[in-house]
Design an enzyme around this catalytic site. Structure first.
Site, PDB file in Angstrom:
ATOM      1  N   LYS A 212       0.857  -1.197   0.000  1.00  0.00           N
ATOM      2  CA  LYS A 212       0.000   0.000   0.000  1.00  0.00           C
ATOM      3  C   LYS A 212       0.886   1.237   0.000  1.00  0.00           C
ATOM      4  O   LYS A 212       1.526   1.554   1.002  1.00  0.00           O
ATOM      5  CB  LYS A 212      -0.916   0.029   1.224  1.00  0.00           C
ATOM      6  CG  LYS A 212      -1.656   1.365   1.385  1.00  0.00           C
ATOM      7  CD  LYS A 212      -2.468   1.428   2.648  1.00  0.00           C
ATOM      8  CE  LYS A 212      -2.705   2.840   3.156  1.00  0.00           C
ATOM      9  NZ  LYS A 212      -2.886   3.892   2.173  1.00  0.00           N
ATOM     10  N   GLY A 265       6.997   5.930   7.497  1.00  0.00           N
ATOM     11  CA  GLY A 265       5.919   6.890   7.670  1.00  0.00           C
ATOM     12  C   GLY A 265       6.034   7.584   9.007  1.00  0.00           C
ATOM     13  O   GLY A 265       7.121   7.706   9.570  1.00  0.00           O
ATOM     14  N   SER A 266       4.899   8.003   9.540  1.00  0.00           N
ATOM     15  CA  SER A 266       4.912   8.799  10.765  1.00  0.00           C
ATOM     16  C   SER A 266       5.090   7.920  12.005  1.00  0.00           C
ATOM     17  O   SER A 266       4.690   6.752  12.033  1.00  0.00           O
ATOM     18  CB  SER A 266       3.626   9.610  10.895  1.00  0.00           C
ATOM     19  OG  SER A 266       2.560   8.802  11.362  1.00  0.00           O
ATOM     20  N   THR A 267       5.683   8.514  13.033  1.00  0.00           N
ATOM     21  CA  THR A 267       5.887   7.811  14.294  1.00  0.00           C
ATOM     22  C   THR A 267       4.561   7.420  14.920  1.00  0.00           C
ATOM     23  O   THR A 267       4.403   6.296  15.427  1.00  0.00           O
ATOM     24  CB  THR A 267       6.694   8.701  15.258  1.00  0.00           C
ATOM     25  OG1 THR A 267       7.970   8.998  14.666  1.00  0.00           O
ATOM     26  CG2 THR A 267       6.907   8.018  16.592  1.00  0.00           C
ATOM     27  N   VAL A 269       1.626   6.779  13.532  1.00  0.00           N
ATOM     28  CA  VAL A 269       1.014   5.647  12.829  1.00  0.00           C
ATOM     29  C   VAL A 269       1.749   4.358  13.164  1.00  0.00           C
ATOM     30  O   VAL A 269       1.122   3.325  13.428  1.00  0.00           O
ATOM     31  CB  VAL A 269       1.007   5.899  11.307  1.00  0.00           C
ATOM     32  CG1 VAL A 269       0.599   4.634  10.547  1.00  0.00           C
ATOM     33  CG2 VAL A 269       0.057   7.034  10.955  1.00  0.00           C
ATOM     34  N   GLU A 293      10.853   2.769   9.708  1.00  0.00           N
ATOM     35  CA  GLU A 293      11.611   4.025   9.773  1.00  0.00           C
ATOM     36  C   GLU A 293      10.580   5.137   9.804  1.00  0.00           C
ATOM     37  O   GLU A 293       9.723   5.221   8.930  1.00  0.00           O
ATOM     38  CB  GLU A 293      12.538   4.152   8.564  1.00  0.00           C
ATOM     39  CG  GLU A 293      13.515   5.315   8.678  1.00  0.00           C
ATOM     40  CD  GLU A 293      13.078   6.532   7.887  1.00  0.00           C
ATOM     41  OE1 GLU A 293      12.749   7.564   8.539  1.00  0.00           O
ATOM     42  OE2 GLU A 293      13.053   6.466   6.658  1.00  0.00           O
ATOM     43  N   CYS A 327      12.931  12.621   5.593  1.00  0.00           N
ATOM     44  CA  CYS A 327      13.021  12.217   7.003  1.00  0.00           C
ATOM     45  C   CYS A 327      14.311  12.721   7.628  1.00  0.00           C
ATOM     46  O   CYS A 327      14.387  12.911   8.841  1.00  0.00           O
ATOM     47  CB  CYS A 327      12.954  10.697   7.116  1.00  0.00           C
ATOM     48  SG  CYS A 327      11.482   9.970   6.407  1.00  0.00           S
ATOM     49  N   GLU A 425       8.229  17.690  14.738  1.00  0.00           N
ATOM     50  CA  GLU A 425       8.520  17.466  13.322  1.00  0.00           C
ATOM     51  C   GLU A 425       7.507  18.224  12.467  1.00  0.00           C
ATOM     52  O   GLU A 425       6.301  18.078  12.636  1.00  0.00           O
ATOM     53  CB  GLU A 425       8.444  15.970  13.000  1.00  0.00           C
ATOM     54  CG  GLU A 425       8.812  15.657  11.564  1.00  0.00           C
ATOM     55  CD  GLU A 425       8.668  14.185  11.230  1.00  0.00           C
ATOM     56  OE1 GLU A 425       9.531  13.669  10.500  1.00  0.00           O
ATOM     57  OE2 GLU A 425       7.693  13.559  11.689  1.00  0.00           O
TER      58      GLU A 425
END
Length: 543
Positions: A212, A265-267, A269, A293, A327, A425
């Site tokens: 995805k 992706g995001s921390t 999530v 990551e 990132c 962030e």
């Protein structure tokens, strides 16, 4: 089956083309950009052997020209997620049992396709769909994905060659099996290379994948899938679908054969995914591999001995290339007071020459942020800074979304080292600088280490070697990728394996053997050539 201990081609980093005015690659890329802009495409799901459409289409547009339509993709629902899992599991046995050199050949071919006939198309798709300039696209959607594919094949062969010793009369060996089940690859918008690497690295080791991508990266993901298919990836090995995050999670993380997730992706999530997997751990056939990551609040630290010009370039490139949507991008900088005025003047002079606009104009250094959600978030932080007495905006501060999602490269000067933009962030072209007392270098190192829960990238600029050593030691846990006298971005596959710890992920280092080891489950095999025929050991004999 073929017999032999085959040597794969030695991996080398793909040379970067420069796209200078009049160069063949520039002309080819410009022609491809014009061609892709001239058509509207429909992007299906790729499930098993089928190209699947649904009843809902989602429009794709360049972030720098959101009124232009590139095409549409078909949104997936929970049924499509289940179909993708079923297709993956149906393909698993045949793929896992395919000789390793055949899998290697497929992905080496994919690398050659991208290096040659697909280079302009994949770069142009990245430029249009993700608003990257020609150079940023080249180092990402050409060179880095090529490097991932080539080096991962080399790492795969090194893993298979890693075998135990054997004692007399015994042959010990290790079989590097793929995981039991399917792997879920959840990929980000900002790097086409990451989007291609996360599913392909798992598949290379014999796994089957449900992939995805981010909705804002589907346009170039479709080109990657075209490359994978042309390279010979069999139907069902990599299945490309576009569900909402919750719909995908509801099906995948409740499935007995879920074997692992490869995530960027995001921390927030990622932590929610980890929690969901933990809550469902009793449902799975085995313990899933969780590789991720996530975010970063990356820093540049300057010592009083740093060269101001080198510092200035490290800051402007590290902060504003690809609009700070890396990132690894520098978003907080610590400068000693003895260097501040000269560094400031150099930075502001460079910013005045940086053009901002669409990617099709190759003279633009800065392009648009990815979507309206990102634009609105960044504008909110900028507006708050304009009203806050603790900070001063010394460059940029303007934004406009009438044509595209454009945020000017913005520099905030703060007197408070814990100001919100030094800690949170932002993922955009907004940099915050704290000027510290040059006599308090060591204390400022402690401040850097304690300010953020992230630990992805960081840099120290200094001529004083004692200062470099001290920073390297004190910031050992503050960055998984640490740079000395360089900007904190630009990791190269095979040279600087990439990843961070703390809130930045599991540090499983994309572009290194350690990452591929996460997608195999070793089986130790011991064969005894002449088994014993008597249970009695010598010690049992009477005196």
């Amino acid at each position: 089956m073929l017999k032999g201990f085959f040597k794969t081609p030695v991996a080398i980093n793909e040379p970067i083309k420069n796209y200078a005015s009049g160069s063949p690659e520039r002309k080819e890329l410009q022609a491809m950009l014009k061609n892709l802009r001239s058509q509207e495409i429909e992007i299906p799901m790729y499930i098993g052997k089928d190209k699947v459409k649904s009843n809902e289409k989602i429009r794709l547009a360049p972030p720098h020209d959101h009124q232009h339509t590139l095409g549409y993709f078909y949104k997936s629902d929970k049924n499509h997620v289940q179909m993708a899992i079923d297709a993956a599991l149906a393909a698993k046995s045949k793929w896992a049992n395919l000789a390793w050199e055949q899998r290697a050949a497929i992905f080496l071919k994919a690398a050659e396709l991208i290096a040659g006939p697909y280079r302009a198309k994949l770069n142009a798709a990245t430029m249009l769909g993700q608003s990257k300039n020609a150079f940023q696209a080249e180092i990402d959607s050409a060179c880095e994905i090529i490097d991932f594919l080539r080096f991962n094949v080399q790492y795969m062969t090194e893993i298979y060659a890693d075998q135990p010793i054997s004692s007399a009369g015994v042959w010990n060996r290790i079989e590097w099996r793929p995981l039991e089940g399917f792997v879920y690859a959840l990929t980000p918008f900002n790097f086409t290379a990451i989007a291609g690497n996360l599913p392909s690295s798992c598949a290379m080791m014999g796994n089957v994948v449900v992939w995805k991508p981010s909705n804002t990266q589907v346009y170039s993901a479709n080109v990657l899938m075209e490359v994978f298919q042309k390279a010979g990836v069999p139907d069902g090995v990599i299945n490309l679908i576009y569900p909402s995050g919750p719909d995908a999670a509801d099906v995948i993380f409740n499935h007995r054969d879920f074997a692992g997730i490869h995530f960027t992706g995001s921390t927030e999530v990622f932590q929610n995914i980890w929690q969901t997997i933990g809550n469902n751990i009793h449902k799975y056939r085995s313990y899933p591999r969780i590789v991720g990551e996530t975010g970063g609040k990356d820093f540049i630290m300057a010592h009083a001995s740093a060269n101001p010009k080198e510092l200035s370039v490290a800051i402007t490139r590290g902060s504003f290339e690809y609009q700070g949507q890396k990132c690894s991008a520098a978003s907080r900088v610590y400068i000693p007071n003895n260097l501040w005025e000269e560094t400031k003047s150099l930075m502001l002079a460079d910013l005045k020459t940086m053009k901002m606009g669409p990617t099709e104009d190759f003279t633009n250094f800065v392009n648009a942020v990815i979507d309206e959600k990102s634009f609105n978030k960044l504008a909110k932080y900028i507006d708050a800074a304009k009203k806050d007495s603790e900070v001063e905006i010394i460059a940029g501060g303007n934004y406009d979304k009438s044509k595209g999602y454009f945020i000017e490269p913005t520099i905030i000067l703060t007197k408070n080292p814990k100001y919100i933009t030094m800690c949170e962030e932002l993922f955009g072209p907004v940099l915050t600088i704290f000027v510290y007392d040059g006599d308090k270098f060591e204390e400022t190192l402690d401040l850097i280490d304690q300010t953020s829960n992230y630990a992805l990238t960081g840099a120290i600029l200094a001529q004083d070697r004692y200062a470099i050593e001290l920073a390297t030691q004190k910031l050992s846990n503050a960055a998984g990728n640490f740079y000395i006298n360089d900007k904190c971005t630009g990791a190269v596959v095979g040279q600087q394996p990439f990843g961070g710890a703390r809130g930045s992920g599991t540090n499983d280092k994309a572009g290194a053997k350690i990452n591929l080891l996460r997608w195999v489950s070793p089986r130790t095999i011991k064969e005894t050539f002449v088994p014993p025929t008597d249970y009695k050991y010598p010690f049992l004999q009477a005196d």
